[in-house]
Design a protein around this motif. Sequence first.
Motif, PDB file in Angstrom:
ATOM      1  N   LYS A  11      16.130  54.109 100.033  1.00 24.42           N
ATOM      2  CA  LYS A  11      15.290  54.167  98.670  1.00 24.42           C
ATOM      3  C   LYS A  11      14.214  55.463  98.962  1.00 24.42           C
ATOM      4  O   LYS A  11      13.846  56.167  98.089  1.00 24.42           O
ATOM      5  N   ASP A  12      13.956  55.774 100.412  1.00 25.51           N
ATOM      6  CA  ASP A  12      12.985  56.996 100.508  1.00 25.51           C
ATOM      7  C   ASP A  12      13.769  58.226 100.270  1.00 25.51           C
ATOM      8  O   ASP A  12      13.010  59.238 100.472  1.00 25.51           O
ATOM      9  N   ALA A 117      19.552  55.553  93.152  1.00 26.62           N
ATOM     10  CA  ALA A 117      20.550  54.439  94.139  1.00 26.62           C
ATOM     11  C   ALA A 117      20.015  52.928  93.491  1.00 26.62           C
ATOM     12  O   ALA A 117      18.823  52.823  93.469  1.00 26.62           O
ATOM     13  N   ARG A 118      21.064  52.331  93.061  1.00 28.71           N
ATOM     14  CA  ARG A 118      20.888  50.999  92.827  1.00 28.71           C
ATOM     15  C   ARG A 118      22.070  49.733  93.091  1.00 28.71           C
ATOM     16  O   ARG A 118      23.072  50.398  93.174  1.00 28.71           O
ATOM     17  N   MET A 124      27.245  46.242  96.442  1.00 25.41           N
ATOM     18  CA  MET A 124      27.682  47.280  95.927  1.00 25.41           C
ATOM     19  C   MET A 124      26.755  48.177  95.580  1.00 25.41           C
ATOM     20  O   MET A 124      25.912  47.948  94.413  1.00 25.41           O
ATOM     21  N   LEU A 125      26.340  49.189  96.454  1.00 23.55           N
ATOM     22  CA  LEU A 125      25.352  50.024  96.113  1.00 23.55           C
ATOM     23  C   LEU A 125      25.644  51.516  95.309  1.00 23.55           C
ATOM     24  O   LEU A 125      26.632  52.230  95.903  1.00 23.55           O
ATOM     25  N   MET A 126      25.549  51.787  94.283  1.00 22.91           N
ATOM     26  CA  MET A 126      25.768  52.879  93.502  1.00 22.91           C
ATOM     27  C   MET A 126      24.724  54.052  93.713  1.00 22.91           C
ATOM     28  O   MET A 126      23.596  53.635  93.519  1.00 22.91           O
ATOM     29  N   ILE A 127      25.114  55.092  94.172  1.00 24.56           N
ATOM     30  CA  ILE A 127      24.351  56.179  94.514  1.00 24.56           C
ATOM     31  C   ILE A 127      24.818  57.486  93.540  1.00 24.56           C
ATOM     32  O   ILE A 127      26.053  57.759  93.877  1.00 24.56           O
ATOM     33  N   THR A 149      28.844  57.661  93.446  1.00 22.51           N
ATOM     34  CA  THR A 149      29.732  56.871  94.386  1.00 22.51           C
ATOM     35  C   THR A 149      29.222  55.515  94.426  1.00 22.51           C
ATOM     36  O   THR A 149      28.112  55.130  94.391  1.00 22.51           O
ATOM     37  N   ILE A 150      30.157  54.451  95.105  1.00 20.70           N
ATOM     38  CA  ILE A 150      29.890  53.162  95.223  1.00 20.70           C
ATOM     39  C   ILE A 150      30.029  52.997  96.774  1.00 20.70           C
ATOM     40  O   ILE A 150      31.124  53.106  97.416  1.00 20.70           O
ATOM     41  N   ILE A 151      29.125  52.383  97.337  1.00 22.27           N
ATOM     42  CA  ILE A 151      29.159  52.039  98.980  1.00 22.27           C
ATOM     43  C   ILE A 151      29.124  50.605  98.805  1.00 22.27           C
ATOM     44  O   ILE A 151      28.362  49.821  98.361  1.00 22.27           O
TER      45      ILE A 151
END
Length: 167
Positions: A11-12, A117-118, A124-127, A149-151
Amino acid sequence: MLQEILLSDVKDLIGKEIGVSDWITVTQETIDLFASATGDFQFIHTDPVRAAMEAPFGGTIAHGFLSLSLLTAMNYNCLPKIREMSMAINYGFDKIRFMAPVKSGARVRGRFTMVHARFCAANMLMITYDARVEIDGERKPALSAIWQTIIQIDAKLMSEQGHSVPD
C-alpha cells in the motif's frame, strides 16, 4: 539487487515509481526469433536490406508486440518480490500505445509505477502498473501501457506469520 517486500508494504508503494530495469539490447536475431514465433514476417522487421531502402526507419524495427513482451523480463529484473507471493499471472492491459519504433540494435528498459493495488479475491492481489519502455538516447518511449497482474498470496505462509489475508 532486487528487494523483497512484505504484502503489508504494498500500500505504501501506490503512486510511486518502484522499478527501472536494466537495459536490454534488441538484436536482429531477437526480432527474427519473435517473427518466427508469431508468424509476422513483415519486411520492416525481418529484411534489413529492404527496410533500409523502403522503410522510414533506416533499417529494421522490432515488432510492437515484441517490445510489449519484453515487459516481463523487465519486470523480473527490477520489481520487488512480495514475500508472501506464490505465483503471478498476467491479467491484461487497459491501454497500450506504441509511441516510437525500436530499431534493431537499440537498447530498451522498463520503468514501472504502481498505480493501484487491491484484493480481487481472498488471496488474489491485483496490481496495476503504469509501464513504459524507454529507448536509450530517444526522447519518446517505445510504448506506454497500463498493465494489470494478479499476485496469488500463499495463505498458509500468511497464517504461519500470524497474519490473515485481507478481503
